[in-house]
Structures are given as structure tokens and as C-alpha cells.
Design a protein around this motif. Structure first.
Motif, PDB file in Angstrom:
ATOM      1  N   GLU A 178      62.750  55.789  -2.427  1.00  0.00           N
ATOM      2  CA  GLU A 178      63.932  55.537  -3.120  1.00  0.00           C
ATOM      3  C   GLU A 178      63.576  56.141  -4.586  1.00  0.00           C
ATOM      4  O   GLU A 178      62.021  55.856  -4.912  1.00  0.00           O
ATOM      5  CB  GLU A 178      63.726  53.553  -3.062  1.00  0.00           C
ATOM      6  N   VAL A 179      64.550  56.351  -5.028  1.00  0.00           N
ATOM      7  CA  VAL A 179      64.291  57.558  -6.485  1.00  0.00           C
ATOM      8  C   VAL A 179      64.709  57.357  -7.458  1.00  0.00           C
ATOM      9  O   VAL A 179      66.007  56.447  -7.165  1.00  0.00           O
ATOM     10  CB  VAL A 179      65.085  58.949  -5.839  1.00  0.00           C
ATOM     11  N   ALA A 180      64.483  57.122  -8.397  1.00  0.00           N
ATOM     12  CA  ALA A 180      64.870  56.344  -9.435  1.00  0.00           C
ATOM     13  C   ALA A 180      65.518  57.920 -10.259  1.00  0.00           C
ATOM     14  O   ALA A 180      63.705  58.680 -10.942  1.00  0.00           O
ATOM     15  CB  ALA A 180      64.111  55.339 -11.058  1.00  0.00           C
ATOM     16  N   VAL A 181      65.786  58.598 -11.219  1.00  0.00           N
ATOM     17  CA  VAL A 181      66.297  58.769 -12.485  1.00  0.00           C
ATOM     18  C   VAL A 181      66.353  58.231 -13.556  1.00  0.00           C
ATOM     19  O   VAL A 181      67.610  58.036 -13.801  1.00  0.00           O
ATOM     20  CB  VAL A 181      67.224  59.886 -11.844  1.00  0.00           C
ATOM     21  N   VAL A 182      65.701  58.677 -14.257  1.00  0.00           N
ATOM     22  CA  VAL A 182      65.802  58.512 -16.212  1.00  0.00           C
ATOM     23  C   VAL A 182      66.696  59.066 -16.660  1.00  0.00           C
ATOM     24  O   VAL A 182      66.010  60.555 -17.261  1.00  0.00           O
ATOM     25  CB  VAL A 182      64.210  57.739 -16.859  1.00  0.00           C
ATOM     26  N   GLY A 183      67.113  59.291 -18.090  1.00  0.00           N
ATOM     27  CA  GLY A 183      68.251  60.104 -18.087  1.00  0.00           C
ATOM     28  C   GLY A 183      69.415  61.111 -17.405  1.00  0.00           C
ATOM     29  O   GLY A 183      68.976  61.478 -15.772  1.00  0.00           O
ATOM     30  N   LEU A 184      70.350  61.109 -17.606  1.00  0.00           N
ATOM     31  CA  LEU A 184      71.684  61.528 -16.564  1.00  0.00           C
ATOM     32  C   LEU A 184      72.139  62.806 -18.122  1.00  0.00           C
ATOM     33  O   LEU A 184      73.005  62.859 -18.449  1.00  0.00           O
ATOM     34  CB  LEU A 184      72.677  61.030 -16.543  1.00  0.00           C
ATOM     35  N   GLY A 185      70.633  64.385 -18.346  1.00  0.00           N
ATOM     36  CA  GLY A 185      71.430  64.742 -18.718  1.00  0.00           C
ATOM     37  C   GLY A 185      71.597  66.588 -17.800  1.00  0.00           C
ATOM     38  O   GLY A 185      72.064  66.316 -16.664  1.00  0.00           O
ATOM     39  N   VAL A 204      70.176  55.316 -11.164  1.00  0.00           N
ATOM     40  CA  VAL A 204      70.188  56.456 -12.059  1.00  0.00           C
ATOM     41  C   VAL A 204      69.428  55.412 -13.123  1.00  0.00           C
ATOM     42  O   VAL A 204      70.300  53.512 -12.944  1.00  0.00           O
ATOM     43  CB  VAL A 204      70.819  57.058 -12.819  1.00  0.00           C
ATOM     44  N   LEU A 205      69.077  55.479 -14.284  1.00  0.00           N
ATOM     45  CA  LEU A 205      68.696  54.534 -14.795  1.00  0.00           C
ATOM     46  C   LEU A 205      69.133  55.475 -16.277  1.00  0.00           C
ATOM     47  O   LEU A 205      68.418  55.826 -16.848  1.00  0.00           O
ATOM     48  CB  LEU A 205      67.099  54.027 -15.116  1.00  0.00           C
ATOM     49  N   SER A 206      69.493  54.859 -17.372  1.00  0.00           N
ATOM     50  CA  SER A 206      70.546  54.604 -18.691  1.00  0.00           C
ATOM     51  C   SER A 206      70.525  54.478 -19.152  1.00  0.00           C
ATOM     52  O   SER A 206      71.080  53.235 -18.969  1.00  0.00           O
ATOM     53  CB  SER A 206      71.515  55.943 -18.230  1.00  0.00           C
ATOM     54  N   SER A 207      70.244  54.083 -20.537  1.00  0.00           N
ATOM     55  CA  SER A 207      70.324  53.118 -21.776  1.00  0.00           C
ATOM     56  C   SER A 207      72.252  53.722 -22.341  1.00  0.00           C
ATOM     57  O   SER A 207      72.314  52.629 -23.156  1.00  0.00           O
ATOM     58  CB  SER A 207      70.030  53.704 -22.775  1.00  0.00           C
ATOM     59  N   SER A 208      72.980  54.490 -21.774  1.00  0.00           N
ATOM     60  CA  SER A 208      73.732  54.666 -22.218  1.00  0.00           C
ATOM     61  C   SER A 208      75.229  53.574 -20.438  1.00  0.00           C
ATOM     62  O   SER A 208      75.088  54.813 -19.965  1.00  0.00           O
ATOM     63  CB  SER A 208      74.802  55.880 -22.314  1.00  0.00           C
ATOM     64  N   GLU A 209      75.704  52.807 -21.451  1.00  0.00           N
ATOM     65  CA  GLU A 209      76.404  52.729 -19.967  1.00  0.00           C
ATOM     66  C   GLU A 209      77.941  53.782 -19.827  1.00  0.00           C
ATOM     67  O   GLU A 209      78.192  53.269 -18.914  1.00  0.00           O
ATOM     68  CB  GLU A 209      77.161  50.810 -20.190  1.00  0.00           C
ATOM     69  N   SER A 210      77.785  54.221 -20.177  1.00  0.00           N
ATOM     70  CA  SER A 210      79.311  54.777 -20.628  1.00  0.00           C
ATOM     71  C   SER A 210      78.892  55.917 -19.446  1.00  0.00           C
ATOM     72  O   SER A 210      79.752  57.238 -19.184  1.00  0.00           O
ATOM     73  CB  SER A 210      79.395  55.511 -21.738  1.00  0.00           C
ATOM     74  N   LYS A 211      77.511  55.994 -19.087  1.00  0.00           N
ATOM     75  CA  LYS A 211      76.885  57.656 -17.844  1.00  0.00           C
ATOM     76  C   LYS A 211      77.225  57.018 -15.781  1.00  0.00           C
ATOM     77  O   LYS A 211      77.376  57.805 -15.409  1.00  0.00           O
ATOM     78  CB  LYS A 211      75.741  58.159 -17.689  1.00  0.00           C
ATOM     79  N   ARG A 212      77.850  55.414 -15.997  1.00  0.00           N
ATOM     80  CA  ARG A 212      77.985  54.835 -14.843  1.00  0.00           C
ATOM     81  C   ARG A 212      78.276  55.315 -13.950  1.00  0.00           C
ATOM     82  O   ARG A 212      78.224  56.072 -12.770  1.00  0.00           O
ATOM     83  CB  ARG A 212      78.003  53.070 -15.200  1.00  0.00           C
TER      84      ARG A 212
END
Length: 349
Positions: A178-185, A204-212
Motif C-alpha cells: 500500500e503506497v501513498a503519493v503526496v503531491g501530483l507534480g 494519491v493524496l493531494s490538496s487539489s481535487e482537480s487532480k483526481r
């Protein structure tokens, strides 16, 4: 010496502008490379603006370099003229310390020699990077680019790719992890692709819902918006490994709570200010907070071969050299999906 067109920052924060540098002709063990593409890394901005201190000016950034061999020294055995090759974040190291002997040159006890904003070990001349048409590098620090990889999309693998591949391998990601990636850049999107190819279940864990939508399209199994406080309750004690690629200030303790027993959170981003860590966030579940820095030459070649095997390359926006200042500003606004790559042919005219 080869007079070489380039783009350089003359002083800290100055716009990059046309510049000329001298490249040495290949010595006995050197490879002269005609640069075709160079990725634009966020660390290029940090160093060109002297945000980390100690920058050397004038500076020619660029450490995600792909090109073809133009000439070789008399004792070069690994490459021939015409080969597709790459150069990553460093071009030399002491070669004698324990990390170098172990193939971990990035952790050289004497300090690796950066591809740019560093000094050559023998002459102490400044090193100049890939925002230029040619570069000369010892064959021991040159990578072979597999034929199946598109050369422009391979360039960011030399930094963003290996920066995420190395901790995934080192901390034992395997099928079912189980791997989480914080930030999608630039880093995060490569982490998703690589972890998925290793068989992990990726969130993926992101503060921006637009990255879903992008996260799921890149291969993530799940997406969670970190602005929603419910996220941290729902995902508590879920992950074996968290790769944190975010350079903005954020609460490490909240993310540590998402690790299960003996889980590891690896820092890849570099926030400008230190972040407090509460001891109990680690002690309560024997968690680890770690860091990771690129990879050695051997592991970087392994990563390139892995990407070729699994059809992985970076998602890029190709730009001309004269667009680099605009690209810097757009990167600061996170307005890129997911890496700018300079077509160095535009510098040749």
C-alpha cells in the motif's frame, strides 16, 4: 575546446539569457554528447535564484539531459558514436569512499560533483548543465537510453524518475504494498507510474481535487483530497510507504498517522522552512521518517531499463529554449503537466 551555445542566469534571480561556454574535448575516458533534450527541474529554479545559497554564477542549469554521442575518447568502451545517452544530476564523485564503492555515488562522502552549479574535481572550474548544445562527461557517469523510450519523454527520468524509483526499491515495495503519493507534480506523477508497475496499490493524496482525474488516469487506484479532514480519519494506519513529493509547508505529523505499524514516510520535497515532528507520531506505531536523494549510476540505469520494460515515460510539455523563463514562472504556479522539456534543437537555430 568546443565553444557551445547555452542559456545562463548571470546573477541570482536574473532571467536566463543566451550565453556561450567552453566544453572540453573528450579525454581518454570521456564522451562528448550532442544534447537533444533537457528537462526543467524545480531545483533549477531554486539554484538559479540562489534560494539554497552558494550558487555559482553565471549558471547554466539542467540535469535531465538526453542526447547522442558525438565523439569518444580513446579508452571509452561502453559507448559509440550515435548512441542515445543520458546524464543526470551528477558527473563525478570521489570513487573511493564506501558509498561510491557501493554504487551510491549520490551519497559520496566528499560530495558528488553536480552536473551544474558545482566544480570539477581536478580543475575546480564551474560545471555547466544541459541548457546547452553539448556536454563532455566521463563514461562512468553516462547512462544508456533504451531504444524503446522516446528521447524527449526520457529526459525527466534522469531526475524525477530516479528520485522516486530509488526509495520505492530501497524500502521494499512489492506486489500488494500500500503506497501513498503526496503531491501530483513532476515527481508525484512518476511515483504513481513506477509504484503501479511494481505491483503496489497506489493512492494519491493531494490538496487539489482537480487532480483526481489525472491521478486515476496515471494509474492510481484511489485519490483522496487532503483538505478534507475526513481523509485522515478514513486512511489512518493504511499505508506501508508514503512518498512525500511536496516542497510547500505541510504537517508531516498528519501524514505519519496514515502509516501502519513499521511504515515509512520518505521525504522527497524540500520545504523552505523546517517542519516540526511530534515524537509520538513515530513512536506509537514504530514508524520511520526518512529521506532519499536521487540514485547512483547503477540504479539509474536499472530504472531506465525498468521504464523501457514497462512502457513508462514522463508526461511532458515540450518547449523552445527561449520559453524557459516563462516555464519557470508557470512551474511556480504548478501550471505544467507534468514536466517541461526543452528542445535543445531550438538553441542551435
Amino acid at each position: 575546446m568546443h565553444r557551445t551555445p547555452a542559456y545562463a542566469a548571470a546573477t541570482a534571480g536574473a532571467p536566463l539569457a543566451p550565453f556561450a561556454i567552453e566544453r572540453r574535448p573528450p579525454g581518454a575516458h570521456d564522451v562528448l554528447i550532442d544534447i537533444l533534450y533537457c528537462g526543467v527541474c524545480h531545483s533549477d529554479i531554486h539554484q538559479a535564484r540562489d534560494e539554497w545559497g552558494g550558487s555559482i554564477f553565471p549558471m547554466v542549469p539542467g540535469h535531465e539531459i538526453v542526447g547522442r554521442v558525438a565523439d569518444i575518447g580513446a579508452h571509452v568502451t561502453r559507448f559509440k558514436v550515435g548512441d542515445a545517452v543520458g546524464v543526470g544530476c551528477f558527473v563525478d564523485s570521489c570513487r573511493e569512499c564506501a558509498p561510491c564503492q557501493a554504487g551510491e555515488e549520490q551519497y559520496c562522502d566528499q560530495g558528488m560533483t553536480g552536473t551544474y552549479n558545482s566544480r570539477e574535481r581536478d580543475t575546480q572550474a564551474p560545471t555547466y548543465g544541459g541548457y546547452s548544445t553539448r556536454i563532455t562527461v566521463d563514461q562512468d557517469y553516462v547512462l544508456r537510453i533504451p531504444e524503446s523510450l522516446p528521447l524527449d519523454r526520457a529526459a525527466p527520468l534522469l531526475c524525477a524518475g530516479i528520485t522516486t524509483y530509488s526509495p520505492l526499491k530501497h524500502f521494499g515495495v512489492k506486489p500488494g504494498s500500500e503506497v501513498a503519493v503526496v503531491g501530483l507534480g513532476g515527481l508525484g506523477h512518476m511515483a504513481v507510474k513506477l509504484a503501479r508497475a511494481m505491483g503496489a496499490r497506489v493512492t494519491v493524496l493531494s490538496s487539489s481535487e482537480s487532480k483526481r482525474a489525472d491521478a486515476l488516469a496515471l494509474g492510481a487506484h484511489e485519490f483522496a483530497a487532503t483538505r478534507d479532514p475526513v481523509t485522515f480519519k478514513q486512511l489512518a494506519r493504511r499505508f506501508d510507504l508514503i512518498l512525500d513529493s511536496v516542497s510547500a509547508q505541510h504537517d508531516y505529523n498528519a501524514y505519519l498517522s496514515l502509516l501502519r505499524l513499521d511504515g515509512t514516510m520518505v521525504l522527497l520535497g524540500i520545504p523552505e522552512q523546517p517542519a516540526p515532528v511530534v515524537a509520538f507520531a513515530l513512536i506509537g506505531k514504530r514508524r520511520r521518517l526518512a529521506g532519499s536523494l536521487i540514485g547512483g549510476i547503477r540504479e539509474t540505469q536499472e530504472m531506465l531499463d525498468f521504464c523501457a520494460q514497462h512502457g513508462i515515460a514522463s508526461d511532458i510539455e515540450l518547449i523552445r529554449m527561449e520559453q524557459v523563463n516563462e516555464a519557470y514562472e508557470r512551474m511556480l504556479k504548478a501550471d505544467v503537466r507534468y514536466r517541461f522539456v526543452i528542445d535543445i534543437g531550438s538553441l542551435r537555430g
